[in-house]
Design an enzyme around this catalytic site. Sequence first.
Site, PDB file in Angstrom:
ATOM      1  N   LEU A   1      49.058  31.838  39.623  1.00 38.40           N
ATOM      2  CA  LEU A   1      49.674  32.827  40.524  1.00 38.40           C
ATOM      3  C   LEU A   1      49.278  32.530  41.961  1.00 38.40           C
ATOM      4  CD1 LEU A   1      49.524  36.352  38.868  1.00 38.40           C
ATOM      5  CD2 LEU A   1      51.184  34.546  38.622  1.00 38.40           C
TER       6      LEU A   1
ATOM      7  N   GLN B   1      37.501  27.128  48.433  1.00 41.80           N
ATOM      8  CA  GLN B   1      37.243  28.211  49.399  1.00 41.80           C
ATOM      9  C   GLN B   1      35.989  28.995  49.005  1.00 41.80           C
ATOM     10  OE1 GLN B   1      40.235  30.891  51.465  1.00 41.80           O
ATOM     11  NE2 GLN B   1      39.832  32.119  49.658  1.00 41.80           N
TER      12      GLN B   1
ATOM     13  N   GLY C   1      47.783  39.367  52.054  1.00 44.45           N
ATOM     14  CA  GLY C   1      49.006  40.067  51.670  1.00 44.45           C
ATOM     15  C   GLY C   1      49.849  39.254  50.713  1.00 44.45           C
TER      16      GLY C   1
ATOM     17  N   HIS D   1      45.607  39.101  42.754  1.00 43.59           N
ATOM     18  CA  HIS D   1      44.892  40.000  43.664  1.00 43.59           C
ATOM     19  C   HIS D   1      44.538  41.305  42.949  1.00 43.59           C
ATOM     20  CE1 HIS D   1      47.409  37.603  46.600  1.00 43.59           C
ATOM     21  NE2 HIS D   1      46.215  37.450  47.116  1.00 43.59           N
TER      22      HIS D   1
ATOM     23  N   GLY E   1      39.304  34.827  44.357  1.00 42.41           N
ATOM     24  CA  GLY E   1      39.929  34.239  43.169  1.00 42.41           C
ATOM     25  C   GLY E   1      39.566  32.767  43.038  1.00 42.41           C
TER      26      GLY E   1
HETATM   27  O1  PAF Z   1      42.353  33.360  50.137  1.00 45.22           O
HETATM   28  C1  PAF Z   1      42.927  33.965  51.057  1.00 45.22           C
HETATM   29  O2  PAF Z   1      43.903  34.697  50.850  1.00 45.22           O
HETATM   30  C2  PAF Z   1      42.421  33.795  52.486  1.00 45.22           C
HETATM   31  O3  PAF Z   1      41.976  32.507  52.722  1.00 45.22           O
HETATM   32  C3  PAF Z   1      41.357  34.830  52.875  1.00 45.22           C
HETATM   33  C4  PAF Z   1      40.083  34.669  52.065  1.00 45.22           C
HETATM   34  C5  PAF Z   1      41.906  36.243  52.672  1.00 45.22           C
HETATM   35  C6  PAF Z   1      40.994  34.671  54.347  1.00 45.22           C
HETATM   36  O4  PAF Z   1      42.095  34.869  55.181  1.00 45.22           O
END
Ligand code: PAF
Length: 284
Positions: A184, A153, A31, A37, A147
């Site tokens: 961002l 990640q 969110g 996003h 992203g």
């Molecule tokens: O990158 C994020 O916003 C979070 O780490 C994710 C991948 C939605 C997991 O909660």
Amino acid sequence: MKVFRKIVDLQNELFEARKKKQSIGLVPTMGALHEGHASLVRRSVKENDITVVSVFLNPTQFNNPNDLATYPRTLEKDCDLLEKNGADYVFAPTAEEMYPTPDKRQFEFPPVSTVMEGKHRPGHFNGVCQVVSRLFYITRPQRAYFGEKDWQQIAVVKAMVKRLKLNIDIVECPIIRESDGLALSSRNTLLAPEERAIAPNIFKYLNESIEFAKTHSLKDTHNQVVSQINATDGLEVEYFSIVDGNTLQDIEKWEDSNYIVGCITVYCGKKPVRLIDHIKYKEY
Ligand code: PAF
């Protein structure tokens, strides 16, 4: 666009989509959505028949309770942005719905999960893998969109997909920046105006270091970035690691790899707000 709170309702809808041989793209988010996003959603809409966006502030990936408590929550605004960008389904479960019992699974993918963010935020990637694997099992997408800002990640999620033998294509999408270079991030909304004004220095110095690196050693480049950022009142580097882009291990000399990335985390302001960014020095 439909919004689902319950796993079973989303799954019933996706079951129908699968029966019609429709492809599913998943955009996992926490969110507080922004243009970064939105770019993931647009890409998924282009490449899939159905785009599902999860909006779930995952408690298991926060190692600092204050960070979780202050994380921005803006579901109504998020839904407006998602509708405008063509998302089909929003999945916004409660924590009880996602974790009816505590998730005891442990995910570790050394070295990619144990360095940098893995070292400075113990348990963070374990929580990311817990929630992302659940989202993958719930939605069973063909593709999932992440992203590049959260560069480490992506490496961790790819390692997890490989380990769990999931047939999901992890699509890496370019980092989106403000016109002054600041990457961002949902956390940018937590910056006070004077903090927002100094935050672009992170990318400024990273970017300038590409030129510096051409005539200086890796160690000197590292030290130059750290000292320039730390010399900016209100910014403090937590770590700056120049690593091999595949193994994420520190490297010592420019000649040691043909894929080299500098990853940085900086505390900005008094609260402080933790900002991450990276720069590619070499990419084959
Ligand atoms: O990158 C994020 O916003 C979070 O780490 C994710 C991948 C939605 C997991 O909660």
